[in-house]
Scaffold this active site. Sequence first.
Site, mmCIF file in Angstrom:
data_model
loop_
_atom_site.group_PDB
_atom_site.id
_atom_site.type_symbol
_atom_site.label_atom_id
_atom_site.label_comp_id
_atom_site.label_asym_id
_atom_site.label_seq_id
_atom_site.Cartn_x
_atom_site.Cartn_y
_atom_site.Cartn_z
ATOM 1 N N ILE A 84 0.870 -9.601 1.883
ATOM 2 C CA ILE A 84 -0.761 -9.431 1.042
ATOM 3 C C ILE A 84 -0.437 -11.013 0.298
ATOM 4 O O ILE A 84 0.410 -11.466 0.203
ATOM 5 C CB ILE A 84 0.497 -8.507 -0.265
ATOM 6 C CG1 ILE A 84 0.353 -7.418 0.036
ATOM 7 C CG2 ILE A 84 -1.041 -8.082 -1.180
ATOM 8 C CD1 ILE A 84 0.748 -6.308 -1.218
ATOM 9 N N GLY A 139 4.176 -6.992 3.396
ATOM 10 C CA GLY A 139 3.714 -5.894 3.750
ATOM 11 C C GLY A 139 3.614 -5.538 5.004
ATOM 12 O O GLY A 139 2.710 -4.226 5.070
ATOM 13 N N ASP A 142 6.212 -2.910 5.558
ATOM 14 C CA ASP A 142 5.215 -1.642 5.274
ATOM 15 C C ASP A 142 4.463 -0.826 6.446
ATOM 16 O O ASP A 142 4.868 0.449 6.120
ATOM 17 C CB ASP A 142 4.543 -1.471 3.732
ATOM 18 C CG ASP A 142 5.454 -1.961 2.505
ATOM 19 O OD1 ASP A 142 6.268 -1.960 2.592
ATOM 20 O OD2 ASP A 142 5.289 -3.534 2.122
ATOM 21 N N GLU A 162 9.588 -9.306 -1.049
ATOM 22 C CA GLU A 162 9.589 -8.473 -2.702
ATOM 23 C C GLU A 162 10.489 -8.898 -3.537
ATOM 24 O O GLU A 162 9.626 -9.955 -4.750
ATOM 25 C CB GLU A 162 8.620 -7.628 -2.916
ATOM 26 C CG GLU A 162 7.797 -7.117 -1.674
ATOM 27 C CD GLU A 162 7.860 -7.100 -0.483
ATOM 28 O OE1 GLU A 162 6.876 -6.584 -0.054
ATOM 29 O OE2 GLU A 162 8.643 -6.716 -0.504
ATOM 30 N N ASP A 170 6.568 -1.885 -3.479
ATOM 31 C CA ASP A 170 6.396 -0.743 -4.282
ATOM 32 C C ASP A 170 5.304 -0.040 -3.224
ATOM 33 O O ASP A 170 4.817 0.818 -3.588
ATOM 34 C CB ASP A 170 5.217 -1.303 -5.163
ATOM 35 C CG ASP A 170 4.484 -2.342 -5.061
ATOM 36 O OD1 ASP A 170 4.039 -2.080 -4.036
ATOM 37 O OD2 ASP A 170 4.156 -2.242 -6.776
#
Length: 289
Positions: A84, A139, A142, A162, A170
């Site tokens: 991110i 990310g 993810d 993270e 998350d």
Amino acid sequence: MAASDLEIRAAEDELRRGFQTLEVVQKDPAVPVYHIYLNRAAQRNALTVPFFSELPRALSLLSVLPSARALVLAARGPHFCSGIDLEALRSLTPSPSPSPAAAADLLRGRILSLQAAISSLERFRKPVVAAIQGACVGGGVDLAAACDIRYCSDDAFFVVKEVDLALAADLGSLQRLPHIIGYGNAVDLALTCRRVSALEAKAMGLVSRVFPSPSALEEGVDQLAKGLAEKSSVAVMGTKAVLLKSRDQKVDEGLDYVATWNSAMLMSPDLEEAVAAHIQKRKPNFSKL
């Protein structure tokens, strides 16, 4: 219910208009496979705020198209995704508020919105294949974990980043990785934030195949997606739906779910066509959804 011609044309028109963070391409009109490319190569495809609205929108449009029977998630440039964007991360934090509860509720809503964007890959009814080269960080992991099949080139590396940013991941890695690579491996990656090579990722089951170069990866993923697109969409979508449902259920619950699913889907003409094609030694002509 199949989309109308008007809905299909509208979806195609919007896809042609393009996106800020993505490029959506059908390489060959004769092959019902679409590619979604993360398209910020200069920024190592870091995920910005617009991405989290554009990805689910692109997937929603593709779900309308009968010509999108399989999907490839890939990236422009040498890296898949560096995570991110830091500015996007900062923008998540609410302005100072006299009410901590209100601020927490606002932040929770924003996190849930980002989670939904990543989960849209998993919820896309057709199969989604991730093609990963270079960095797959934060990310990016993810995103990859939300795809159905993951291939990579031998220069790929993976980092669940993270904890090093003083965060708990998350957007899905902590929920999906234990099912993909096992609990122990997931804990290792999430707590240490160490860099995992392509070969180690293959050994732990994070990716299914490793290719010697990005070009070989592209060719291998395209062949895989084309093969998936040639199968019965009814069978492929049903298999994906049942696997996802069963992942979080007990065996008995999963068996009950697939019985319910197939009580309808086994009446599909695709089953009759598959049997006839096998007997006649020809390629089946499956229905378009």
